[in-house]
Enzyme design. Structure first.
Site, PDB file in Angstrom:
ATOM      1  N   LYS A 479       0.495  -1.504  -0.369  1.00 56.70           N
ATOM      2  CA  LYS A 479       0.008   0.178   0.019  1.00 56.70           C
ATOM      3  C   LYS A 479       0.752   1.200   0.390  1.00 56.70           C
ATOM      4  O   LYS A 479       2.146   1.058   0.393  1.00 56.70           O
ATOM      5  CB  LYS A 479      -0.691  -0.429   1.033  1.00 56.70           C
ATOM      6  N   TYR A 700      14.778  32.364   2.940  1.00 53.88           N
ATOM      7  CA  TYR A 700      13.228  32.723   2.779  1.00 53.88           C
ATOM      8  C   TYR A 700      13.567  33.121   4.459  1.00 53.88           C
ATOM      9  O   TYR A 700      13.407  32.536   5.560  1.00 53.88           O
ATOM     10  CB  TYR A 700      12.317  31.904   2.779  1.00 53.88           C
TER      11      TYR A 700
END
Length: 805
Positions: A479, A700
């Site tokens: 999965k 940033y």
């Protein structure tokens, strides 16, 4: 070699229905058999499989020659040749020893702790400019690999270059018995005690056994312990060294030039390498080529064509939803067959295409050579061949499949045909530069790559298989894109290695696997109720976990597929509660057409010692409910409960099947398994390196600040690739040039900055984000999460490359 001769080699006098059957191919893996009568199957017994159990299927396929244990009952197979021996592997080694003894050319044997395969490849490259060479394919240096390497040896060749690897004492004597080298190369010896040897000295003695009857052994003089052991054995040696007058062969090195005197001849060579590791390996190869009588100019011509050797096959995404199997460095018949075997293991596509260059120095005339190539391609179901080189194009009429020919890689690139929905093997001699073809065919992506190692996955699979209480079945969970690794590729690998079930979370994952050729039973954990009618079309088995769900399932499914009933025992997630069971049983009795494939539960704390009593309580509830349902339906569905942690800690609860999840991918939450291997390495590259003055800020919000004049590198990975902002501002490190470098400033969407001060880093350098160092566990600790999240967070925009050693 005809089967009756093989019998004579083994001192057997068997009753052979077809004594003149000519054997060309050895098969030890039943999945690689084509059913041809020229195959001999060796029934080997391993840790997890016994080859004898596959003989009925191989007989039905058409195989008619077998080498088996003398305890095997051959009566059900009257039309087959059987050679019965005490030990099939030892018999294979005896056959190889006879083939070697009949060979009249020179044999070079190579051993050591590191560099064996690279020295073998480079030496073979140099020699085949002058002589016809047989070499061990890939790293075939084991008790099984060596006899397979020797099998094609004949007087068509002038030199054989064979490597030998061992893991414990007593093994090298068997390899020496087969290889019997005239010339030896002892590359080096690792200082650490290897498991399987009582001491470092024993390790050297064991490896030196390969040269017990050699005429001369080449080694580096600075490896003094090797020299002392060879001297004890009375073996003639050539000890070379860099800038060491006392060495037998003093290699004087200045920048990229080396010069030395050997006998009465002077040699002057330019080297294309600069690292100490490469210099040592190429020096072994040069010295050996001189012992074999090669001239300076021939050696130089060969060295000019040497390239770094990828010691593995690489499976990559290609153009137009194709897959690309990159084995573009070298080309010979044995290597071609190995690559074609590997091709059959990969995702099923409608078309298998091979891009193949001329095969140089094969020892065969072109007509015979390409006739054999066509046989191999047919056997491996190749539908299209693209030939590159004058010789293969000239023999195009020998090929039975679709053929397109080009005189060179450049000609191919100028007039490249279309590729779509194919599996493409690129196999070429180094002179043809087929890496340019690989680059053209490869899907365009940015420089961040998740490299997944198939051997590590298989190693981990076999580690967990060793814990199974026989005859327990094995379901493997794939999965979440196979925990972020690559669901299609992993599922095909698991199908090839015969796991019993695959587990996925959602219907679309299961349907995709069916469309990609997966036939293994699939259990779906969470099916959308309005999609039940699709299940039977794709032969899928849903998890059913509530009374409303089973009612809806029976309404929607006209011909209901088998289902797995999930029982709630304490996880308090999904599942029928104990109070639901009377109503569930009533439904099952009223709908006897409904097939129950499995009944299962999920332990919440199987890895936690302090919660063991709770796990036992869950098991008791599950056992009670299971027996109630069995009594009602009259048969026993597959009973399964444990996950990766429970597989190790709770052997008594293995029942009929276990579910392996994160353990396959290299992480053990119990701490009990010490030999799992990391299966993936997340790599990127440095885009730019800048000098930043003390006090300047980075990134940033000016969150990063240089305390001193620093070198700051920008790397091509960010949070859109799955590299979390939690790793910002020095909270994580990456590996650059063998040393850890911290992040600095905020992680950006597509980029991250790292401090590489003093690491001699340059644009284009490789950066390891996780792998052996730092590990996935390191990243999980740095971001206060679990390894599952680190793995599954790797974005699907990151290219996956699957490698096999």
């Amino acid at each position: 070699m005809i089967i009756s001769k093989i019998g004579a080699i083994l001192n057997l006098n068997p009753d052979l229905p077809n004594p003149d059957e000519d054997i060309h191919h050895l098969v030890y893996d039943s999945r690689r058999a084509s059913g041809s009568k020229d195959e001999l199957f060796f029934a080997l017994k391993g840790k997890n499989r016994d080859g004898h159990q596959f003989i009925p299927a191989l007989y039905d396929l058409g195989v008619r020659s077998f080498l088996v244990s003398d305890r095997f009952d051959t009566s059900p197979f009257p039309r087959a040749n059987f050679l019965k021996v005490p030990n099939p592997l030892i018999a294979l080694q005896q056959i190889a020893a006879v083939i070697r003894s009949e060979f009249n050319g020179e044999v070079v044997g190579i051993t050591g702790s590191n560099g064996k395969t690279i020295v073998k490849e480079w030496l073979s490259t140099i020699i085949d400019h002058d002589k016809k060479v047989l070499k061990s394919p890939k790293s075939y240096n084991s008790q099984l690999g060596v006899p397979i390497s020797i099998w094609p040896l004949s007087d068509e060749f002038e030199v054989a270059v064979l490597e030998a690897g061992i893991s414990t004492s007593g093994e090298m004597e068997k390899l020496e018995f087969m290889i019997q080298p005239h010339i030896g190369i002892f590359t080096n010896i690792g200082e650490a005690h290897a498991e399987g040897f009582s001491s470092f000295e024993e390790k050297i003695q064991e490896k030196a056994t390969l040269f017990s009857n050699s005429q001369v052994v080449i080694y580096r003089k600075s490896h003094e312990k090797i020299g002392r052991e060879l001297a004890k054995k009375g073996i003639r040696t050539i000890a070379w060294e860099i800038n060491e007058p006392k060495a037998d062969l003093n290699i004087q090195k200045e920048k990229d030039k080396i010069s030395f005197q050997f006998g009465n001849r002077a040699y002057h060579l330019l080297l294309p390498f600069s690292s100490a590791f490469d210099i040592e390996n190429i020096s072994h190869a040069i010295v050996c080529s001189i012992v074999l009588g090669m001239e300076n100019d021939t050696i130089q011509h060969a060295i000019n064509k040497l390239k770094p050797i990828p010691m593995r096959l690489e499976l990559k995404k290609g153009r137009n939803n194709s897959y690309l199997l990159d084995d573009s460095y070298n080309n010979d018949l044995i290597g071609l067959e190995i690559a074609l075997d590997y091709l059959l293991q990969q995702p099923h596509k409608s078309k298998k295409t091979v891009v193949l260059s001329d095969i140089l120095q094969s020892g065969k005339n072109p007509a015979e050579l390409y006739f054999k190539v066509n046989q191999l391609l047919e056997k491996h179901q190749v539908t299209r061949l693209i030939g590159i080189g004058e010789e293969i194009v000239a023999k195009k009429n020998l090929f039975s499949m679709e053929f397109e020919g080009f005189q060179s890689a450049k000609a191919f690139l100028l007039n490249a045909p279309e590729f779509a929905e194919e599996l493409i093997l690129v196999k070429g001699a180094r002179d043809f530069e087929l890496e340019r073809v690989v680059s053209y065919l490869e899907e365009r992506n940015h420089d961040t790559v998740l490299e997944v190692n198939f051997e590590s996955i298989l190693h981990n699979l076999n580690v967990y298989r060793s814990y199974l209480v026989k005859p327990t079945k094995l379901m493997v969970m794939v999965k979440a894109f196979a925990y972020g690794v690559g669901v299609e590729e992993i599922s095909h690998l698991l199908q090839y290695h015969q796991v019993d079930y695959l587990g996925v979370a959602y219907l679309d994952e299961a349907i995709n696997l069916r469309k990609k050729g997966i036939q293994t039973p699939i259990m779906i954990m969470n099916v959308e109720w309005n999609s039940f009618r699709l299940l039977e079309s794709f032969d899928l088995e849903p998890e059913i976990y509530s009374l409303p769900m089973i009612h809806k399932f029976l309404e929607e499914a006209s011909d209901p597929p088998p289902i797995h009933l999930k029982i709630e025992t304490g996880m308090n997630r999904l599942g029928f509660t104990k109070a639901d069971i009377p109503d569930l049983i009533s439904i099952l009795r009223s709908n006897q057409q409904l097939k129950i494939a499995g009944i299962f539960t999920h332990f919440s704390s199987a890895d936690m010692v302090e919660e063991d009593d709770y796990t036992r309580e869950q098991a008791e509830i599950f056992d009670e409910v299971y027996e109630e349902i069995v009594k009602a339906i009259g048969y026993r569905p597959i009973k399964h409960a444990v996950n990766s942690a429970g597989l190790v800690r709770w052997l008594q609860y293995h029942f009929d099947m276990v579910r392996l999840g994160i353990g396959l991918y290299g992480y053990d939450s119990t701490g009990l398994i010490k030999d799992l291997k990391p299966i993936s390495t997340l790599k990127t590259v440095i885009s730019q390196v800048k000098k930043v003055n003390a006090g300047e800020t980075i990134g940033y919000s000016r969150k990063g600040k240089a305390g001193i004049t620093s070198e700051i590198a920008t790397i091509a990975i960010g949070y859109a690739d799955g590299y979390s902002r939690a790793f910002s501002n020095g909270k994580a490190q990456v590996l650059v040039n063998g040393k850890l470098a911290p992040t600095i400033g905020n992680v950006c969407m597509d980029m991250t900055m790292i401090d590489v001060t003093g690491l001699n880093a340059q644009a284009g350098d490789e950066v390891i984000v996780f792998g052996e160092n730092p590990t996935i566990e390191d990243l999980a600790n740095w971001s206060d999460t679990i390894p599952y999240e680190i793995l599954t967070n790797v974005s699907q925009r990151v290219k996956r490359v699957f490698v096999s050693e």
